[in-house]
Design a protein around this motif. Structure first.
Motif, mmCIF file in Angstrom:
data_model
loop_
_atom_site.group_PDB
_atom_site.id
_atom_site.type_symbol
_atom_site.label_atom_id
_atom_site.label_comp_id
_atom_site.label_asym_id
_atom_site.label_seq_id
_atom_site.Cartn_x
_atom_site.Cartn_y
_atom_site.Cartn_z
ATOM 1 N N MET A 1 51.586 33.874 42.517
ATOM 2 C CA MET A 1 50.571 34.232 43.160
ATOM 3 C C MET A 1 49.356 34.436 41.761
ATOM 4 S SD MET A 1 47.993 36.226 44.743
ATOM 5 C CE MET A 1 49.481 37.341 46.136
ATOM 6 N N ARG A 2 48.342 34.287 41.462
ATOM 7 C CA ARG A 2 47.708 33.767 40.415
ATOM 8 C C ARG A 2 46.941 35.470 40.146
ATOM 9 N NH1 ARG A 2 43.797 29.398 41.528
ATOM 10 N NH2 ARG A 2 44.130 30.664 43.479
ATOM 11 N N THR A 3 47.022 35.065 38.201
ATOM 12 C CA THR A 3 46.382 36.354 38.465
ATOM 13 C C THR A 3 44.881 35.843 37.252
ATOM 14 O OG1 THR A 3 48.617 37.813 36.826
ATOM 15 C CG2 THR A 3 45.894 37.908 36.247
ATOM 16 N N VAL A 4 44.260 36.859 37.988
ATOM 17 C CA VAL A 4 42.563 36.213 37.826
ATOM 18 C C VAL A 4 41.454 37.512 37.337
ATOM 19 C CG1 VAL A 4 42.330 34.950 40.171
ATOM 20 C CG2 VAL A 4 41.083 37.284 40.231
ATOM 21 N N TYR A 5 40.762 36.891 36.670
ATOM 22 C CA TYR A 5 40.147 37.826 35.794
ATOM 23 C C TYR A 5 38.219 39.109 36.463
ATOM 24 C CZ TYR A 5 36.865 39.448 32.254
ATOM 25 O OH TYR A 5 36.215 40.796 31.366
ATOM 26 N N LEU A 6 38.414 39.410 36.680
ATOM 27 C CA LEU A 6 37.022 39.987 37.339
ATOM 28 C C LEU A 6 36.259 41.129 36.266
ATOM 29 C CD1 LEU A 6 35.013 39.890 40.035
ATOM 30 C CD2 LEU A 6 36.929 41.169 41.185
ATOM 31 N N ASN A 7 35.166 40.908 36.245
ATOM 32 C CA ASN A 7 34.894 42.372 35.443
ATOM 33 C C ASN A 7 35.699 42.918 34.537
ATOM 34 O OD1 ASN A 7 32.352 41.725 37.015
ATOM 35 N ND2 ASN A 7 32.196 42.857 38.280
ATOM 36 N N GLY A 8 36.271 42.590 33.889
ATOM 37 C CA GLY A 8 37.494 42.992 32.397
ATOM 38 C C GLY A 8 38.649 43.698 33.337
ATOM 39 N N GLU A 9 38.954 43.171 34.403
ATOM 40 C CA GLU A 9 40.386 43.666 34.779
ATOM 41 C C GLU A 9 41.211 41.798 35.198
ATOM 42 O OE1 GLU A 9 40.976 47.115 37.431
ATOM 43 O OE2 GLU A 9 39.219 46.325 38.100
ATOM 44 N N PHE A 10 42.366 42.362 34.416
ATOM 45 C CA PHE A 10 42.889 40.872 34.921
ATOM 46 C C PHE A 10 43.739 42.084 36.586
ATOM 47 C CE2 PHE A 10 42.248 40.663 30.600
ATOM 48 C CZ PHE A 10 42.205 38.549 30.698
ATOM 49 N N GLU A 15 43.820 40.696 44.816
ATOM 50 C CA GLU A 15 43.128 42.263 45.129
ATOM 51 C C GLU A 15 41.198 41.718 44.258
ATOM 52 O OE1 GLU A 15 45.776 44.635 42.282
ATOM 53 O OE2 GLU A 15 47.619 43.954 44.779
ATOM 54 N N ALA A 16 40.874 40.857 43.604
ATOM 55 C CA ALA A 16 40.115 40.597 43.406
ATOM 56 C C ALA A 16 39.016 40.218 45.096
ATOM 57 C CB ALA A 16 40.155 39.614 42.474
ATOM 58 N N LYS A 17 38.525 41.443 44.267
ATOM 59 C CA LYS A 17 36.966 41.455 45.364
ATOM 60 C C LYS A 17 35.853 41.799 45.160
ATOM 61 C CE LYS A 17 40.237 42.945 49.384
ATOM 62 N NZ LYS A 17 41.077 42.796 48.584
ATOM 63 N N ILE A 18 34.267 41.090 45.742
ATOM 64 C CA ILE A 18 33.750 41.431 45.384
ATOM 65 C C ILE A 18 32.443 41.514 46.327
ATOM 66 C CG2 ILE A 18 31.594 39.728 44.586
ATOM 67 C CD1 ILE A 18 33.341 37.877 43.404
ATOM 68 N N SER A 19 31.563 42.171 45.901
ATOM 69 C CA SER A 19 30.790 42.689 47.055
ATOM 70 C C SER A 19 30.112 40.834 48.197
ATOM 71 C CB SER A 19 29.503 43.520 46.517
ATOM 72 O OG SER A 19 28.694 43.816 47.879
ATOM 73 N N ILE A 20 30.175 41.550 49.188
ATOM 74 C CA ILE A 20 29.283 40.484 49.857
ATOM 75 C C ILE A 20 27.554 40.346 49.604
ATOM 76 C CG2 ILE A 20 30.566 40.406 52.116
ATOM 77 C CD1 ILE A 20 27.631 42.262 53.222
ATOM 78 N N HIS A 80 48.786 35.226 30.699
ATOM 79 C CA HIS A 80 48.651 35.456 32.334
ATOM 80 C C HIS A 80 49.759 34.579 33.639
ATOM 81 C CE1 HIS A 80 47.807 40.058 32.114
ATOM 82 N NE2 HIS A 80 46.916 39.540 31.555
ATOM 83 N N ASN A 81 49.280 33.679 33.570
ATOM 84 C CA ASN A 81 49.131 31.883 34.306
ATOM 85 C C ASN A 81 50.239 31.242 34.086
ATOM 86 O OD1 ASN A 81 48.140 33.236 37.045
ATOM 87 N ND2 ASN A 81 46.400 33.330 35.280
ATOM 88 N N HIS A 82 50.838 31.497 32.865
ATOM 89 C CA HIS A 82 51.651 30.744 31.977
ATOM 90 C C HIS A 82 51.225 29.422 32.000
ATOM 91 C CE1 HIS A 82 54.802 33.869 31.538
ATOM 92 N NE2 HIS A 82 54.502 34.673 32.827
ATOM 93 N N LEU A 83 49.989 29.163 32.279
ATOM 94 C CA LEU A 83 49.141 27.588 32.523
ATOM 95 C C LEU A 83 49.443 26.900 31.026
ATOM 96 C CD1 LEU A 83 47.955 26.290 34.464
ATOM 97 C CD2 LEU A 83 45.358 27.064 32.755
#
Ligand code: PDD
Length: 284
Positions: A1-10, A15-20, A80-83
């Motif tokens: 499972m990847r870690t992503v960045y959304l509005n200040g958070e890793f 768990e990364a959710k954006i409004s419709i 975070h993702n060891h890329l």
């Protein structure tokens, strides 16, 4: 499972959710960048940042983060993702507001998303074999120089290429090649000149394109910045594409007709290697 960045958070990608009501979702009111990662480092990152700033300006989109902060986020996401090898996508939308075409009130925070994709860029079968291209009309909007997430026509064109057994499509406007669905187009003439279309609102100012042009001049190779027709491309000695996701891929056929002898050309191979050497040396 990847870690992503959304509005200040890793956070974990699920768990990364954006409004419709995010304007990126309702209107594709968003811009993006894609930076290659080699050996865990960013390729030509300063140039990607400069183009990001230009896209933001052209769209009157405010992003309250400076370049040092954006670099730090990219680096943290790599860690975070060891890329080791792959891509980082960054997307900025004009934020969330109940559906309304005109811009939201000043101060509405943009939505900033970054995510990684692991990819073998250096050891690529397509770089070895070359790719097959079809031509299609360029039916995109009039500001293809801005890197927006409105990529619908590119999706339709790629899908048509796939259904016809090809790898990608070149887009044609008024009899001239503009660019590929997600890459810039180059041909090599019989007398060894490298031709790529001059920048305008019809095509994206590719970072790989710009770097390759600089490499041509460093190595005493001849560049012609001008548009070319499909006939000229079909009769060219060699053809290739450039992008951050491919670097340099040879083009071996156009609309079913071989380019040159139907194999990746020698100058194309050399330019791919020059680009790779540059990318490995110039990482951040
Ligand atoms: N695409 N032209 C278009 C339409 C593109 O979408 C891209 C990049 C390019 C090449 O630009 P660069 O060399 O800066 O990657 C040209 C990205 C990689 C993508 O959407 O996947």
């Amino acid at each position: 499972m990847r870690t992503v960045y959304l509005n200040g958070e890793f956070i974990a990608e699920n768990e990364a959710k954006i409004s419709i009501f995010d304007r990126g979702f309702t209107f594709a009111d968003a811009i993006y960048e894609v930076t290659a990662v080699l050996q865990g480092k960013l390729v030509d990152f300063d140039l990607h940042l400069a183009r990001l700033r230009r896209s933001l300006d052209e769209m009157a989109l405010a992003l309250p983060l400076d370049n040092a902060e954006l670099l730090a986020i990219h680096r943290a996401l790599i860690a975070h993702n060891h890329l080791q090898e792959g891509l980082i996508y960054l997307q900025v939308s004009r934020g969330v507001e109940d559906r309304n075409f005109a811009f939201p009130p000043a101060g509405t925070p943009p939505t900033l998303v970054l995510y990684t994709q692991s990819k073998n860029i250096l050891a690529s079968p397509l770089a070895e074999q070359g790719i097959n291209i079809i031509s299609l009309p360029d039916l995109r909007w009039g500001r293809c120089d801005i890197k927006t997430t409105q990529l619908l026509y590119a999706c339709l064109a790629k899908e048509q290429a796939r259904q016809r057994g090809a790898d990608d499509a070149w887009l044609m406007k008024d009899g001239w090649i503009t660019e590929g669905t997600s890459n810039n187009v180059f041909i090599v003439t019989g007398d060894g000149a490298v031709v790529t279309r001059e920048l305008s609102r019809f095509l994206l100012p590719g970072i790989t394109r710009g770097t390759l042009i600089a490499l041509l001049s460093q190595h005493g190779l001849r560049l012609e910045e001008r548009a070319c027709t499909l006939d000229e491309a079909r009769e060219a000695a060699e053809a290739f594409i450039t992008s951050s996701t491919s670097f340099v891929y040879p083009v071996v056929s156009i609309d079913g007709q071989p380019v040159g002898d139907g194999k990746p050309g020698p100058l194309t191979r050399r330019l791919r290697q020059l680009y790779i050497d540059h990318a490995l040396a110039l990482t951040t």
